[in-house]
Design a protein around this motif. Structure first.
Motif, mmCIF file in Angstrom:
data_model
loop_
_atom_site.group_PDB
_atom_site.id
_atom_site.type_symbol
_atom_site.label_atom_id
_atom_site.label_comp_id
_atom_site.label_asym_id
_atom_site.label_seq_id
_atom_site.Cartn_x
_atom_site.Cartn_y
_atom_site.Cartn_z
ATOM 1 N N GLY A 157 -59.406 3.675 -25.018
ATOM 2 C CA GLY A 157 -60.663 3.130 -25.514
ATOM 3 C C GLY A 157 -61.203 1.977 -24.698
ATOM 4 N N LEU A 158 -60.428 1.507 -23.718
ATOM 5 C CA LEU A 158 -60.840 0.363 -22.906
ATOM 6 C C LEU A 158 -61.239 0.754 -21.490
ATOM 7 C CD1 LEU A 158 -57.915 -2.032 -23.932
ATOM 8 C CD2 LEU A 158 -60.133 -1.753 -25.046
ATOM 9 N N LEU A 159 -60.980 1.998 -21.111
ATOM 10 C CA LEU A 159 -61.234 2.430 -19.739
ATOM 11 C C LEU A 159 -62.720 2.607 -19.474
ATOM 12 C CD1 LEU A 159 -58.416 5.114 -19.304
ATOM 13 C CD2 LEU A 159 -58.432 2.788 -18.401
ATOM 14 N N SER A 160 -63.157 2.145 -18.330
ATOM 15 C CA SER A 160 -64.530 2.409 -17.898
ATOM 16 C C SER A 160 -64.584 3.783 -17.246
ATOM 17 C CB SER A 160 -64.985 1.346 -16.892
ATOM 18 O OG SER A 160 -64.237 1.462 -15.685
ATOM 19 N N PHE A 161 -65.784 4.316 -17.079
ATOM 20 C CA PHE A 161 -65.905 5.615 -16.426
ATOM 21 C C PHE A 161 -65.385 5.550 -14.990
ATOM 22 C CE2 PHE A 161 -68.344 8.351 -13.533
ATOM 23 C CZ PHE A 161 -67.835 9.570 -13.944
ATOM 24 N N LEU B 88 -60.577 15.901 -19.764
ATOM 25 C CA LEU B 88 -61.277 16.156 -21.023
ATOM 26 C C LEU B 88 -60.960 15.063 -22.044
ATOM 27 C CD1 LEU B 88 -63.007 18.025 -22.811
ATOM 28 C CD2 LEU B 88 -60.921 19.323 -23.331
ATOM 29 N N SER B 89 -59.703 14.647 -22.109
ATOM 30 C CA SER B 89 -59.316 13.563 -23.021
ATOM 31 C C SER B 89 -60.003 12.260 -22.649
ATOM 32 C CB SER B 89 -57.795 13.364 -22.983
ATOM 33 O OG SER B 89 -57.131 14.266 -23.820
ATOM 34 N N LEU B 90 -60.023 11.944 -21.355
ATOM 35 C CA LEU B 90 -60.584 10.668 -20.909
ATOM 36 C C LEU B 90 -62.096 10.625 -21.098
ATOM 37 C CD1 LEU B 90 -58.473 10.135 -17.668
ATOM 38 C CD2 LEU B 90 -58.134 9.082 -19.907
ATOM 39 N N LEU B 91 -62.769 11.749 -20.858
ATOM 40 C CA LEU B 91 -64.225 11.777 -21.019
ATOM 41 C C LEU B 91 -64.634 11.746 -22.489
ATOM 42 C CD1 LEU B 91 -65.310 14.351 -18.275
ATOM 43 C CD2 LEU B 91 -65.562 11.866 -18.215
ATOM 44 N N SER B 92 -63.810 12.331 -23.343
ATOM 45 C CA SER B 92 -64.136 12.374 -24.775
ATOM 46 C C SER B 92 -63.583 11.171 -25.532
ATOM 47 C CB SER B 92 -63.590 13.660 -25.401
ATOM 48 O OG SER B 92 -62.172 13.669 -25.365
ATOM 49 N N GLY B 93 -62.657 10.435 -24.910
ATOM 50 C CA GLY B 93 -62.048 9.299 -25.586
ATOM 51 C C GLY B 93 -61.040 9.690 -26.635
ATOM 52 N N ARG B 94 -60.559 10.925 -26.591
ATOM 53 C CA ARG B 94 -59.613 11.414 -27.598
ATOM 54 C C ARG B 94 -58.307 11.846 -26.936
ATOM 55 N NH1 ARG B 94 -62.176 12.344 -32.560
ATOM 56 N NH2 ARG B 94 -64.103 11.158 -32.546
ATOM 57 N N TYR B 95 -57.189 11.261 -27.388
ATOM 58 C CA TYR B 95 -55.885 11.644 -26.853
ATOM 59 C C TYR B 95 -54.853 11.661 -27.980
ATOM 60 C CZ TYR B 95 -51.569 11.661 -24.215
ATOM 61 O OH TYR B 95 -50.331 11.998 -23.726
ATOM 62 N N PRO B 96 -54.056 12.745 -28.091
ATOM 63 C CA PRO B 96 -54.163 13.971 -27.297
ATOM 64 C C PRO B 96 -55.351 14.805 -27.754
ATOM 65 C CG PRO B 96 -52.472 14.232 -28.959
ATOM 66 C CD PRO B 96 -52.943 12.802 -29.065
ATOM 67 N N PHE B 97 -55.907 15.573 -26.862
ATOM 68 C CA PHE B 97 -57.066 16.383 -27.225
ATOM 69 C C PHE B 97 -56.627 17.653 -27.948
ATOM 70 C CE2 PHE B 97 -60.730 19.089 -26.960
ATOM 71 C CZ PHE B 97 -61.795 18.215 -27.026
ATOM 72 N N PHE B 98 -55.644 18.358 -27.380
ATOM 73 C CA PHE B 98 -55.083 19.551 -28.017
ATOM 74 C C PHE B 98 -53.691 19.219 -28.532
ATOM 75 C CE2 PHE B 98 -57.750 21.587 -24.597
ATOM 76 C CZ PHE B 98 -58.705 22.116 -25.439
ATOM 77 N N LYS B 99 -53.401 19.688 -29.723
ATOM 78 C CA LYS B 99 -52.052 19.540 -30.253
ATOM 79 C C LYS B 99 -51.804 20.676 -31.229
ATOM 80 C CE LYS B 99 -48.824 16.131 -32.079
ATOM 81 N NZ LYS B 99 -48.669 14.775 -32.652
ATOM 82 N N ALA B 100 -50.992 21.637 -30.812
ATOM 83 C CA ALA B 100 -50.766 22.836 -31.620
ATOM 84 C C ALA B 100 -49.271 23.039 -31.850
ATOM 85 C CB ALA B 100 -51.365 24.059 -30.934
ATOM 86 N N SER B 101 -48.940 23.706 -32.949
ATOM 87 C CA SER B 101 -47.543 23.935 -33.299
ATOM 88 C C SER B 101 -46.954 25.142 -32.588
ATOM 89 C CB SER B 101 -47.410 24.126 -34.816
ATOM 90 O OG SER B 101 -48.247 25.191 -35.256
ATOM 91 N N GLY C 91 -69.981 1.924 -18.344
ATOM 92 C CA GLY C 91 -70.536 3.038 -17.589
ATOM 93 C C GLY C 91 -70.614 4.361 -18.312
ATOM 94 N N TRP C 92 -70.363 4.382 -19.607
ATOM 95 C CA TRP C 92 -70.374 5.654 -20.328
ATOM 96 C C TRP C 92 -71.785 6.115 -20.687
ATOM 97 C CZ3 TRP C 92 -66.376 8.501 -19.806
ATOM 98 C CH2 TRP C 92 -65.122 7.907 -19.630
ATOM 99 N N ASP C 93 -72.784 5.296 -20.429
ATOM 100 C CA ASP C 93 -74.154 5.727 -20.681
ATOM 101 C C ASP C 93 -74.752 6.465 -19.485
ATOM 102 O OD1 ASP C 93 -73.951 3.313 -19.275
ATOM 103 O OD2 ASP C 93 -76.049 2.828 -19.680
ATOM 104 N N ILE C 94 -74.066 6.425 -18.335
ATOM 105 C CA ILE C 94 -74.612 7.073 -17.136
ATOM 106 C C ILE C 94 -73.560 7.950 -16.457
ATOM 107 C CG2 ILE C 94 -76.434 5.396 -16.618
ATOM 108 C CD1 ILE C 94 -74.424 3.996 -14.748
#
Length: 491
Positions: free
Chosen positions: A140-144, A332-345, A453-456
């Motif tokens: 959540g703190l990383l810049s683009f 995909l995780s870094l651009l969406s800000g979600r980690y982990p993005f996929f998590k399946a059993s 930088g997430w607006d551009i």
């Protein structure tokens, strides 16, 4: 086999003379970790002559990593990472990991090896220590710009090992260390590595003689495991019967065995006819011929959530493209800000989650190119990656931007729970971390997303993401090609 000629002659063996500093360290080590360190020093007593082991800093399925401090001959004290391999690891596998580190390591963002200790079947690999923070703590703190550089350096490491003929097989943020302050990067953990046809790592060629199905990832059921040596007589007899049935010219006409019956009104399948190859293709049933077929074996090694579609569908011909897919999932995780993005059993749920992002029709078409047939009960549309990432990051509304409910639902199911505060994002373990929706707290102050930088975010970022997440491994961009992408022109 594991002893190495090391260039660590400047390390003093006066490691035990550092007691004064030990008291000054305010590192809190649990009693359990202290016991583990004691057991490690008993197992490999040579370590105590060189290192003061401070703490346990990592743990995997096949190893544990400790932080050690060594007294150098010039008076300096230097930190090292000590990777202790579990004794059950196959000797060839351990030697192959060491060879990967010595041949490919030490340059191009790939971790090298400094020293190696062995006593009987106990092996400790000593590597340079890079202080780093887990991605889940800083996403959540990383810049683009930081994200762009992170992926660029990851691709540099992948290009290098792929040129050496190494398939890493376990690309994930935990295996690509990142120090934000010093801008240092390091690809680590070659414990699951495999070799390409033209690999420079001789010992990776020897691994083909081992069991082709890797050990399961901890905490996950292995649905494609090797038959245990202590299999029962009944299981062995059943297997022989199936093989015998396969060798016969015509199986006896029998009704297909139902796997899933969608409704009681469904018309029953016809019995097998003479000369009919298969009666269950693209149906929800499995016929006798398919039941008699030998189970297809393909490598599954890797971490759930980062496995490529060709791994999930048991494609036997897996190459360096599986590492590129994993790099795409990281982006995909870094651009969406979600980690982990996929998590399946399991693998089927993982494949379904991929379909919700990349589209079911596209996934089925790609699988067909490498000889796999998929059936999807519901057509899932392909998502626009920019819209998806900006929606998950909180810059768009899913209702206004046509993000598929299935895509959002699939992503939500990978998380443990959704807290009441929309600015809090759940992650592994049920904890929460600030998600970069509108603002994040950095060094005690509030930083707007625009300042990071997430607006551009340029279109090139999503174009590269699309090529990294190509469902077809034969057309997926390579690491070398990705480094030439317009996103990295100035680099």
């Amino acid at each position: 086999m594991f002893e190495m000629e090391c260039s660590a002659e400047d390390i003093s063996t006066e490691g035990c003379s550092m007691k004064s500093d030990r008291a000054q360290r305010k590192r809190k080590v649990s009693r359990d970790v202290e016991l583990e360190i004691e057991l490690l020093l008993k197992a490999v007593p040579q370590l105590a002559k060189v290192f003061h082991i401070i703490d346990k800093i990592g743990e995997g399925t096949f190893s544990s990593v400790y932080l050690g401090e060594a007294q150098m001959r010039d008076g300096r004290r230097k930190m090292f990472a000590l990777k202790y391999l579990i004794p059950t690891s196959h000797p060839t596998r351990i030697a192959a990991e060491l060879q990967c580190l010595t041949v490919a390591g030490g340059r191009e963002n790939v971790m090298g090896v400094t020293y190696c200790f062995r006593k009987e079947d106990r092996v400790v690999i000593v590597m340079p220590y890079i202080e780093h923070q887990p991605i889940v703590d800083i996403i959540g703190l990383l810049s683009f710009e930081e994200v762009r550089l992170y992926i660029y350096h990851l691709l540099k490491a992948l290009k290098h090992i792929h040129q050496c003929g190494i398939i890493h097989r376990d690309i994930k943020p935990n295996n690509f260390l990142y120090n934000r302050k010093s801008k240092m990067y390091a690809l680590v953990d070659f414990g699951l590595a495999q070799g390409t046809a033209d690999t420079q790592i001789e010992l990776l060629k020897d691994l083909t003689g081992l069991c082709k199905v890797p050990r399961p990832v901890f905490g996950e059921r292995n649905l494609n495991s090797c038959t245990p040596l202590r299999s029962t007589t009944k299981q062995a007899a059943s297997k022989r019967e199936l093989v015998k049935l396969r060798k016969t010219e015509e199986p006896a006409p029998r009704s297909p065995l139902p796997v899933r019956t969608q409704s009681s009104s469904q018309k029953p399948q016809k019995t097998l006819q003479q000369g009919l190859t298969c009666s269950c293709y693209l149906t929800d049933r499995v016929c006798n011929i398919c039941m008699a077929r030998k189970q297809q074996v393909a490598p599954r090694a890797g971490t759930p959530g980062f496995r490529a579609p060709e791994i999930l569908t048991k494609c036997p011909n897996q190459g360096t493209a599986i590492d590129v897919w994993s790099a795409g999932v990281i982006l995909l995780s870094l651009l969406s800000g979600r980690y982990p993005f996929f998590k399946a059993s399991d693998d089927l749920i993982a494949l379904t989650q991929i379909m919700t992002i990349r589209g079911s029709r596209e996934t089925i078409r790609a699988a067909k190119t490498y000889g796999k047939a998929l059936v999807c009960s519901q057509e899932l549309p392909r998502q626009d990656l920019r819209t998806l990432c900006e929606t998950l990051r909180g810059r768009r509304s899913s209702r206004d931007n046509n993000v598929s409910p299935a895509a959002e639902r699939s992503h939500d199911e990978t998380l443990t729970h959704r807290p009441a505060d929309p600015n809090l994002q759940p992650h592994r373990g049920g904890e929460t971390t600030t998600c970069l929706t509108k603002q994040s707290s950095v060094s005690g102050g509030e930083v707007e997303e625009e300042e990071l930088g997430w607006d551009i975010v340029p279109d090139e970022a999503y174009d590269l993401l699309d090529q990294l997440l190509d469902l077809n491994p034969s057309t997926r961009i390579t690491a070398a090609e990705a480094l030439l992408h317009p996103l990295f022109t100035d680099l």
